[in-house]
Every structure is written in C-alpha cells, then in structure tokens.
Write a protein that holds these residues in place. Structure first.
Motif, PDB file in Angstrom:
ATOM      1  N   GLY A 168     -78.858-108.393 -60.706  1.00  0.00           N
ATOM      2  CA  GLY A 168     -79.046-109.337 -59.433  1.00  0.00           C
ATOM      3  C   GLY A 168     -80.066-108.889 -58.462  1.00  0.00           C
ATOM      4  N   ARG A 169     -79.796-109.680 -57.300  1.00  0.00           N
ATOM      5  CA  ARG A 169     -80.759-109.209 -56.211  1.00  0.00           C
ATOM      6  C   ARG A 169     -80.000-108.542 -55.085  1.00  0.00           C
ATOM      7  NH1 ARG A 169     -84.757-112.953 -57.762  1.00  0.00           N
ATOM      8  NH2 ARG A 169     -83.982-114.454 -59.417  1.00  0.00           N
ATOM      9  N   GLU A 170     -80.728-108.137 -54.208  1.00  0.00           N
ATOM     10  CA  GLU A 170     -80.308-107.323 -53.056  1.00  0.00           C
ATOM     11  C   GLU A 170     -79.453-108.102 -52.104  1.00  0.00           C
ATOM     12  OE1 GLU A 170     -81.927-104.500 -48.956  1.00  0.00           O
ATOM     13  OE2 GLU A 170     -83.418-105.652 -50.613  1.00  0.00           O
ATOM     14  N   PHE A 171     -79.929-109.596 -52.066  1.00  0.00           N
ATOM     15  CA  PHE A 171     -79.148-110.409 -51.007  1.00  0.00           C
ATOM     16  C   PHE A 171     -78.741-111.343 -52.268  1.00  0.00           C
ATOM     17  CE2 PHE A 171     -82.615-108.835 -48.701  1.00  0.00           C
ATOM     18  CZ  PHE A 171     -81.865-108.211 -47.664  1.00  0.00           C
ATOM     19  N   PRO A 172     -77.327-111.390 -52.429  1.00  0.00           N
ATOM     20  CA  PRO A 172     -76.735-112.547 -53.545  1.00  0.00           C
ATOM     21  C   PRO A 172     -77.129-113.685 -53.399  1.00  0.00           C
ATOM     22  CG  PRO A 172     -75.231-110.676 -53.046  1.00  0.00           C
ATOM     23  CD  PRO A 172     -76.379-110.475 -51.876  1.00  0.00           C
TER      24      PRO A 172
ATOM     25  N   HIS B 110     -96.401-117.869 -55.525  1.00  0.00           N
ATOM     26  CA  HIS B 110     -96.466-118.755 -54.430  1.00  0.00           C
ATOM     27  C   HIS B 110     -96.294-117.940 -53.203  1.00  0.00           C
ATOM     28  CE1 HIS B 110     -95.395-122.695 -56.046  1.00  0.00           C
ATOM     29  NE2 HIS B 110     -94.862-122.055 -57.172  1.00  0.00           N
ATOM     30  N   SER B 111     -96.372-116.410 -53.410  1.00  0.00           N
ATOM     31  CA  SER B 111     -96.432-115.690 -51.724  1.00  0.00           C
ATOM     32  C   SER B 111     -97.940-115.671 -51.427  1.00  0.00           C
ATOM     33  CB  SER B 111     -95.902-114.246 -52.278  1.00  0.00           C
ATOM     34  OG  SER B 111     -97.077-113.596 -52.955  1.00  0.00           O
ATOM     35  N   MET B 112     -97.853-115.450 -50.192  1.00  0.00           N
ATOM     36  CA  MET B 112     -99.146-115.143 -49.312  1.00  0.00           C
ATOM     37  C   MET B 112     -99.818-114.144 -49.968  1.00  0.00           C
ATOM     38  SD  MET B 112     -98.580-116.736 -45.562  1.00  0.00           S
ATOM     39  CE  MET B 112     -97.377-115.635 -45.134  1.00  0.00           C
TER      40      MET B 112
ATOM     41  N   LEU C 131     -93.822-102.452 -53.077  1.00  0.00           N
ATOM     42  CA  LEU C 131     -92.312-102.639 -52.848  1.00  0.00           C
ATOM     43  C   LEU C 131     -92.024-103.426 -51.536  1.00  0.00           C
ATOM     44  CD1 LEU C 131     -90.261-102.108 -55.179  1.00  0.00           C
ATOM     45  CD2 LEU C 131     -92.297-101.351 -55.581  1.00  0.00           C
ATOM     46  N   ARG C 132     -92.780-102.311 -50.531  1.00  0.00           N
ATOM     47  CA  ARG C 132     -92.720-102.776 -49.106  1.00  0.00           C
ATOM     48  C   ARG C 132     -92.851-104.322 -48.754  1.00  0.00           C
ATOM     49  NH1 ARG C 132     -91.425-100.215 -44.203  1.00  0.00           N
ATOM     50  NH2 ARG C 132     -92.763-100.605 -42.400  1.00  0.00           N
ATOM     51  N   THR C 133     -93.954-104.747 -49.330  1.00  0.00           N
ATOM     52  CA  THR C 133     -94.171-106.000 -49.154  1.00  0.00           C
ATOM     53  C   THR C 133     -93.436-107.022 -49.889  1.00  0.00           C
ATOM     54  OG1 THR C 133     -96.682-105.317 -49.318  1.00  0.00           O
ATOM     55  CG2 THR C 133     -96.191-107.557 -49.927  1.00  0.00           C
ATOM     56  N   ILE C 134     -92.742-106.842 -50.804  1.00  0.00           N
ATOM     57  CA  ILE C 134     -92.018-107.855 -51.716  1.00  0.00           C
ATOM     58  C   ILE C 134     -90.459-107.884 -51.063  1.00  0.00           C
ATOM     59  CG2 ILE C 134     -93.526-108.311 -53.378  1.00  0.00           C
ATOM     60  CD1 ILE C 134     -91.797-106.741 -54.973  1.00  0.00           C
ATOM     61  N   MET C 135     -90.102-106.648 -50.693  1.00  0.00           N
ATOM     62  CA  MET C 135     -88.754-106.640 -50.158  1.00  0.00           C
ATOM     63  C   MET C 135     -88.635-106.649 -48.770  1.00  0.00           C
ATOM     64  SD  MET C 135     -87.595-103.314 -52.567  1.00  0.00           S
ATOM     65  CE  MET C 135     -85.772-103.489 -51.963  1.00  0.00           C
ATOM     66  N   ARG C 136     -89.744-106.551 -47.847  1.00  0.00           N
ATOM     67  CA  ARG C 136     -89.428-106.476 -46.469  1.00  0.00           C
ATOM     68  C   ARG C 136     -90.493-107.249 -45.596  1.00  0.00           C
ATOM     69  NH1 ARG C 136     -85.297-105.289 -47.974  1.00  0.00           N
ATOM     70  NH2 ARG C 136     -84.242-103.543 -47.703  1.00  0.00           N
ATOM     71  N   ILE C 137     -91.722-107.359 -46.014  1.00  0.00           N
ATOM     72  CA  ILE C 137     -92.901-107.882 -45.065  1.00  0.00           C
ATOM     73  C   ILE C 137     -92.873-109.384 -45.608  1.00  0.00           C
ATOM     74  CG2 ILE C 137     -95.208-107.813 -44.490  1.00  0.00           C
ATOM     75  CD1 ILE C 137     -95.164-104.893 -45.292  1.00  0.00           C
TER      76      ILE C 137
ATOM     77  N   ASP D 187     -84.643-111.047 -45.481  1.00  0.00           N
ATOM     78  CA  ASP D 187     -86.242-110.352 -45.547  1.00  0.00           C
ATOM     79  C   ASP D 187     -86.626-110.350 -47.101  1.00  0.00           C
ATOM     80  OD1 ASP D 187     -86.223-110.158 -42.778  1.00  0.00           O
ATOM     81  OD2 ASP D 187     -85.778-107.970 -42.702  1.00  0.00           O
ATOM     82  N   GLY D 188     -87.932-110.457 -46.970  1.00  0.00           N
ATOM     83  CA  GLY D 188     -88.459-109.976 -48.467  1.00  0.00           C
ATOM     84  C   GLY D 188     -88.436-111.668 -49.375  1.00  0.00           C
ATOM     85  N   LEU D 189     -88.874-111.200 -50.497  1.00  0.00           N
ATOM     86  CA  LEU D 189     -88.851-112.135 -51.606  1.00  0.00           C
ATOM     87  C   LEU D 189     -87.467-112.210 -52.243  1.00  0.00           C
ATOM     88  CD1 LEU D 189     -92.509-112.329 -53.106  1.00  0.00           C
ATOM     89  CD2 LEU D 189     -91.358-113.637 -51.399  1.00  0.00           C
ATOM     90  N   ASN D 190     -86.855-111.115 -52.173  1.00  0.00           N
ATOM     91  CA  ASN D 190     -85.329-111.130 -52.708  1.00  0.00           C
ATOM     92  C   ASN D 190     -85.486-111.106 -54.240  1.00  0.00           C
ATOM     93  OD1 ASN D 190     -82.707-110.564 -52.692  1.00  0.00           O
ATOM     94  ND2 ASN D 190     -82.064-112.751 -52.542  1.00  0.00           N
ATOM     95  N   LEU D 191     -86.396-110.385 -54.922  1.00  0.00           N
ATOM     96  CA  LEU D 191     -86.751-110.337 -56.405  1.00  0.00           C
ATOM     97  C   LEU D 191     -85.426-109.526 -56.965  1.00  0.00           C
ATOM     98  CD1 LEU D 191     -90.328-109.812 -56.488  1.00  0.00           C
ATOM     99  CD2 LEU D 191     -89.066-112.073 -56.317  1.00  0.00           C
TER     100      LEU D 191
END
Length: 385
Positions: A14-18, A40-42, A129-135, A143-147
C-alpha cells in the motif's frame, strides 16, 4: 507470465496515505500509477537539465540525468521481462533513482555535503526519497507523490541494505517503515545493475564523442578489445564512428545477458518476493568473473574520463556555484521564492535542510541563472565540453 519471486501490485503493502481504488484514473495497476506519477512530476522534468557526466553541456547530443534515466529504464525492463519480474515497478524504480541529484552531478553533491556537514549531511539517494515523499506535492490531500511501499523500499535500498540511515532517510523510515536492513525486491536489484550497465557504456559513447576518451586506450581492456575485434569482423568496411556505437550496443547486450544468466542461477529455490528480501544476499547482478571485469572498466573510466583535467576544472567551478548559492540563501532568505521562504524554520538544522532541498531541486541552468542574478556575474567557463 510473472515469476513467483516477482513483486505483485495486487499484494503491494500500500501507500503511506491510503487511497480508495474506486474512481482510479484509468485501468492501471498500482505500480503503473507509480511510474506515471514519476513521469508527470516536475522533479522528473528537471532532470533534462541536470548533469550526467558533462557539466552544463553545450551540445545537444550529450546525456543528461533524464536521458540516462530513460536508458536505465529500457535496460531494466529488458532484464525484468526475461526474469518474469514486474516490468512497471522496475521501470518506475529506474526512472526515479536519480531524482535527488542536485545540479552539476557529484560536484553539486559534494558542495551540499560540505554546506550541510553541521546539519546532518546530504545524500542524493536519501534526497530522492525526500523528494517524492515530502517535497514534490501536487495532491491536495497529502504531501509527496504517495507512491507504493514497494517502490519506496526499492528506491531506498536498491544498492543494498542500510544499517545506519542518515537523518533524511531515518525520518522517512520512521513515518513509513521500509525494512532498511533487508535486501530489496529483485525489481530494485535489477534497477541498480541496469544503472551500472547504462552509465558504463553510455559514458563511453559520450566520452568518445567529446574526445576525452581514445578508442586505443579503451582497447587496452580485454573486455572491450574482444568486442571490438568482433565488431570489425562483422563490418569490415563501416566508418569508425559507427563501429564505436556498435561496440557500445554489443557491450550492453553482453552485460545484460550476463546478469540474466547469473540471476537465474541465483534464484534456484526462491519462491516469493519475501524470500528474495530474506535471502541475506544480492541475487541479481553480474557474475563474479564479469563483475571483476566491470570493476576494471570503472577504474579506467574514473582515470580517463571522470577525473579528466577538464572535468576537474569544470567541477570546481560548479562546486563554487552551489556553495555560493547556499551561502547567499543562508545569509538572506528573501532571495528564495516566497513559497520556499514559508517552509523555512527559525533554527538549524531544519532551516539549512530546506535551503538544501531548494538547491538540490535546481537544474544546472537555473543554478547558473540564480548565481548570476545574486552575485551580478555569470559564472565563466562552466562547461567541460
């Protein structure tokens, strides 16, 4: 047909944010959605203007972090398909593995490491990791891409288990535990070796084009000389530049085939992705004999290309740009965009870490422009091709 030791999106942790699957945008698996969110991310788009080997290259044909990541993904998918792994997860890992690299490659990273020495340091893998999870936060609900956990786990330790995570990775692991001391999935292991294969060979291609490498020097390596003789026999009348590119293609194929053969032999008795993680050793990679030859190639590339005098000179200038940017923002936060000023904490280390986040996300071009705007002078000679 996927192998039993592959990662399966249906059994993802799963994902950090369901998120509810209902109403998902299109018929995609969770790993396909991961891949698409990355593309699709910047952060991914900025890779087109970040250094791979040559700093701020003036030519259009030299590789950047983006073209390198695409080439890693192509190689990774080939290996994953042959092994029966999940190609989408492998591709997503390959595309995301360099998202944390600052401008100017390792020169920029060294400058941030020095600037952040008193604040916990800087590491490009943890920064990915910090980029895709928080920034990188395009979604209104989190926050993040919630992968997926599977993607984050693979990205965190695609180079192997981590016993002593730095502050950035430790914070993320505390929020969403990634089992850092275990080996990752085979998809992550394949992504790591695909990265090696891509830069080993494509850096040869770019180095030859730039004139930093000489074919005669390359042919002192048995690994390359054997392939070159075979290429010459197949195409005795072809122009030399075409033969060189054929050599690179042959080298990639040779490495890919070695990884596939060796990995299949290593997988005897492995029946699930959990057994992969619990194996206690790397299962996908080069065979021992080929790994020794590959290390010899890397040593050659460091001596002849990465530490070439022109490279060293450009790296020093790039290092200075990043160091000056950090100093400027540390002394005067109003120089940063308003949305980044709003993130700044009053005290260090949190304050310095936000400054490092901002600089790490810059492209080479943007870093040069900001340095020129702040100091009133454009950095001179900041290119090595």
């Amino acid at each position: 047909m996927r192998a039993p030791y592959a990662a399966y999106p249906e059994t993802s942790r799963g994902r950090e944010f369901p998120q509810e699957r209902a109403g998902a945008r299109g018929p995609r698996s969770d790993f396909q959605r991961d891949r698409d969110r990355i593309i699709h991310s910047m952060s991914f788009r900025r890779l087109r203007s970040k250094t791979q080997v040559f700093i701020a290259p003036e030519g259009d044909h030299y590789r950047t972090r983006m073209t390198h990541s695409l080439e890693v993904a192509q190689i990774g998918r080939v290996i994953a398909r042959s092994l029966g792994l999940d190609e989408d997860l492998t591709e997503a890992l390959c595309l995301a593995h360099d998202l944390g690299h600052p401008p100017f490659g390792h020169a920029g990273e060294d400058a941030l490491c020095e600037a952040m020495e008193r604040h916990g340091g800087f590491d490009h893998n943890a920064q990915s990791l910090r980029t895709i999870m928080r920034i990188e936060s395009p979604y209104p609900g989190h926050d993040g891409l919630n992968l997926t956990w599977d993607l984050l786990e693979g990205l965190a330790k695609h180079n192997g288990p981590i016993d002593a995570p730095n502050w950035a990775l430790a914070e993320l692991d505390a929020a969403f535990p990634l089992e850092l001391t275990q080996w990752p999935s085979l998809e992550a292991q394949v992504a790591a070796v695909a990265d090696d294969i891509a830069y080993d060979n494509h850096d040869i291609d770019d180095g030859l084009r730039a004139g930093f490498l000489a074919l005669e020097d390359l042919l002192e390596l048995d690994l390359l000389s054997d392939q070159w003789r075979a290429v010459e026999r197949r195409y005795p009348n072809a122009p030399r530049d075409r033969l060189q590119r054929e050599l690179v293609r042959d080298q990639i194929g040779l490495m890919v085939n070695d990884v596939i053969t060796h990995t299949k032999a290593q997988l005897d008795g492995i029946a699930s992705v959990e057994e992969v993680r619990g194996a206690g050793r790397q299962l996908s990679g080069f065979s021992p004999s080929f790994a020794a030859q590959e290390r010899g190639l890397k040593e050659f590339m460091y001596a002849k290309l990465y530490y070439h005098s022109d490279q060293v000179t450009a790296a020093k200038r790039a290092h200075e740009v990043v160091a000056k940017l950090f100093e400027a923002y540390e002394n005067d936060a109003s120089l940063m965009p308003e949305e980044w000023q709003a993130k700044l904490a009053a005290e260090n280390p949190q304050r310095a870490r936000v400054i490092a986040d901002f600089i790490a996300g810059m492209s080479d071009r943007f870093a040069i422009e900001r340095c020129a705007a702040i100091y009133g002078e454009r950095p001179n000679g900041l290119t090595n091709v």
